[in-house]
Motif scaffolding. Structure first.
Motif, PDB file in Angstrom:
ATOM      1  N   PHE A  14      48.139  59.057  42.778  1.00  0.00           N
ATOM      2  CA  PHE A  14      46.944  59.898  42.869  1.00  0.00           C
ATOM      3  C   PHE A  14      46.882  60.577  44.229  1.00  0.00           C
ATOM      4  N   TRP A  15      46.845  61.904  44.203  1.00  0.00           N
ATOM      5  CA  TRP A  15      46.771  62.706  45.422  1.00  0.00           C
ATOM      6  C   TRP A  15      45.485  63.517  45.430  1.00  0.00           C
ATOM      7  N   ILE A  16      44.812  63.515  46.561  1.00  0.00           N
ATOM      8  CA  ILE A  16      43.650  64.374  46.770  1.00  0.00           C
ATOM      9  C   ILE A  16      44.035  65.374  47.851  1.00  0.00           C
ATOM     10  N   THR A  17      44.033  66.629  47.497  1.00  0.00           N
ATOM     11  CA  THR A  17      44.507  67.658  48.427  1.00  0.00           C
ATOM     12  C   THR A  17      43.535  67.828  49.595  1.00  0.00           C
ATOM     13  N   LEU A  18      42.301  68.226  49.284  1.00  0.00           N
ATOM     14  CA  LEU A  18      41.305  68.542  50.302  1.00  0.00           C
ATOM     15  C   LEU A  18      40.053  67.702  50.089  1.00  0.00           C
ATOM     16  N   ASN A  19      39.462  67.269  51.190  1.00  0.00           N
ATOM     17  CA  ASN A  19      38.190  66.560  51.098  1.00  0.00           C
ATOM     18  C   ASN A  19      37.021  67.510  51.354  1.00  0.00           C
ATOM     19  N   GLU A  20      36.137  67.595  50.400  1.00  0.00           N
ATOM     20  CA  GLU A  20      34.883  68.348  50.527  1.00  0.00           C
ATOM     21  C   GLU A  20      35.031  69.696  51.236  1.00  0.00           C
ATOM     22  N   PRO A  21      35.791  70.610  50.652  1.00  0.00           N
ATOM     23  CA  PRO A  21      35.933  71.921  51.286  1.00  0.00           C
ATOM     24  C   PRO A  21      34.596  72.635  51.496  1.00  0.00           C
ATOM     25  N   THR A  22      33.661  72.477  50.560  1.00  0.00           N
ATOM     26  CA  THR A  22      32.384  73.188  50.707  1.00  0.00           C
ATOM     27  C   THR A  22      31.539  72.618  51.849  1.00  0.00           C
ATOM     28  N   SER A  23      31.724  71.334  52.172  1.00  0.00           N
ATOM     29  CA  SER A  23      30.985  70.758  53.303  1.00  0.00           C
ATOM     30  C   SER A  23      31.422  71.402  54.614  1.00  0.00           C
ATOM     31  N   VAL A  24      32.711  71.617  54.759  1.00  0.00           N
ATOM     32  CA  VAL A  24      33.226  72.257  55.971  1.00  0.00           C
ATOM     33  C   VAL A  24      32.746  73.699  56.049  1.00  0.00           C
ATOM     34  N   ILE A  25      32.808  74.403  54.941  1.00  0.00           N
ATOM     35  CA  ILE A  25      32.350  75.791  54.935  1.00  0.00           C
ATOM     36  C   ILE A  25      30.887  75.866  55.350  1.00  0.00           C
ATOM     37  N   ALA A  26      30.049  74.992  54.779  1.00  0.00           N
ATOM     38  CA  ALA A  26      28.615  75.029  55.065  1.00  0.00           C
ATOM     39  C   ALA A  26      28.306  74.632  56.497  1.00  0.00           C
ATOM     40  N   ALA A  27      28.912  73.553  56.990  1.00  0.00           N
ATOM     41  CA  ALA A  27      28.557  73.028  58.311  1.00  0.00           C
ATOM     42  C   ALA A  27      29.218  73.775  59.453  1.00  0.00           C
TER      43      ALA A  27
END
Length: 417
Positions: free
Chosen positions: A178-191
């Motif tokens: 199981f691979w997760i590419t990116l963690n919470e991209p929208t959190s970074v964009i917002a903050a």
């Protein structure tokens, strides 16, 4: 809340907790570690305005600039076997962690063989004790060479990320499913690019839109790399999802705010990566009520140490909404800051109750990862918010399982209650 008895989760359900490299490993050297050094004094000074009186009284360490320097964090880099043994003793059969890009590629195009071997040992340690690893490739931090090129905003970010992802997957393909590419991209964009409170603190809507495209392209390339190199593996991204409701059913403006919130926060990135996810994820912390022109909070609702509302039914609404995508779902983060551990056991059980209800109604939920295994470094908030099932003494780094650790263990052993 009245809960029915004998709640059982599906056979083979994955139970675990999550961590991220920068927050627990210690000794990182990336865009966040450098930002901390430049902003620690400011963050400490600003605490008096940012937090409420009860928080300032309970957590006076927020006024100490050292609180905002990740430093050695939990020293998990050196103590991962001890931490995994703790998780195993708590019944966990899976664990989510992240690889620190700045360790793997400290200079552009130059990969560190010793560091990739370190992460191979991390995965082996999980495999030895029969815990399924979920490996996150990017959890918000960039190598400094990439930051100098524009970081996430660079037009070449998808290329740089996919090159790094290919190296990691190639070297760990025999051990990771199981691979997760990116963690919470929208959190970074917002903050970072809308609110401008996280590095690089650039409030620019054009940049935010550009990074939406960069992140979606990076995920797609990472997904394709996983399937090219390890065809039997699965890939997805970790998605911060909000629960939304309106205050006034007869208000079109309230409904419009809700619709916009759902689209930008919950839907957009899924739409941009459609067909490039083998599973979906839920990272649930927030519930928003819209009363145009703002969000409101009800004062009678329970809260965490961060003053975040605790609203367990929200996870049910999110899981039911995700059913239409017809993909397996993993809850890859769900937790709260609770230093005295007075709310965590109830928090876990309530969220699992609503998760089980969604499963009974057709949501294909296959795992739950509590945030977090350990107390850790909470980014621009520092060390005072305590999210761990395991308490960490910041002076000695001694690990002490909390009462909620054992309550979660009992749930796992019974695959419910």
């Amino acid at each position: 809340m009245k809960q029915k008895e004998n709640i059982l989760f599906p056979e083979g359900f994955l139970w675990g907790a999550a961590t991220s490299a920068h927050q627990v490993e210690g000794g990182t050297f990336n865009n966040w570690s450098e930002w901390e050094k430049q902003n620690a004094d400011h963050l400490a000074k600003n605490s008096g305005r940012k937090w409420q009186d009860w928080q300032k009284e309970k957590f006076p360490e927020m006024f100490d600039s050292r609180n905002y320097l990740s430093g050695r964090a939990c020293d998990h880099y050196n103590r991962y076997e001890e931490d995994f043994d703790l998780a195993k003793s708590g019944g966990h059969n899976a664990h989510r962690f992240s690889v620190e890009w700045s360790r793997i590629e400290p200079e552009e195009g130059k990969f560190d063989e010793a560091e990739i071997e370190h992460y191979r040992k991390v995965v082996k340690a999980l495999r030895i004790i029969n815990m399924e690893p979920f490996v996150t490739l990017w959890h918000w931090t960039n190598p400094l060479w990439l930051e100098k090129k524009g970081g996430c905003e660079s037009k070449d970010f998808p290329f740089y990320f996919s090159r790094y992802a290919r190296f990691v997957v190639e070297n760990m393909k025999d051990m990771v499913n199981f691979w997760i590419t990116l963690n919470e991209p929208t959190s970074v964009i917002a903050a970072a690019y809308v609110a401008g409170v996280w590095p690089p603190q650039k409030r620019n809507l054009l940049s935010a839109w550009k990074i939406f495209k960069n992140f979606s392209e990076a995920h797609i390339r990472g997904y394709e790399a996983v399937h090219e190199i390890s065809p039997g593996a699965q890939a997805g991204f970790a998605n911060m999802l909000y629960s939304f409701e309106v205050c006034r059913e007869n208000s079109q403006l309230d409904h419009l705010m809700k619709k916009i919130g759902i689209y930008i926060t919950n839907k957009k990135f899924l739409k941009m990566t459609a067909g490039r996810n083998d599973f979906l994820t839920v990272q649930y912390y927030f519930h928003n009520r819209f009363k145009f022109p703002r969000k409101i909070r009800l004062n009678d609702k329970p809260i965490s140490d961060l003053n975040w509302e605790i609203y367990p039914p929200g996870i049910y609404f999110i899981l039911n909404w995700l059913k239409k995508y017809d993909l397996p779902i993993y809850i890859t983060e769900n937790g709260l800051a609770d230093a005295d551990d007075s709310r965590r056991e109830r928090f876990i059980k309530d969220h699992l109750f609503w998760t089980h209800k969604a499963i009974c109604e057709g949501a294909d939920v296959r795992g739950y990862f509590h945030w977090s295994l350990l107390d850790n470094f909470e980014w621009d908030k520092g060390f005072w918010p305590r999210f761990g099932l395991v308490e960490v003494d910041w002076e000695t780094l001694k690990r002490s399982p909390r009462k909620s650790f054992y309550a979660y263990k009992k749930i796992i052993e019974n695959n419910g209650w």
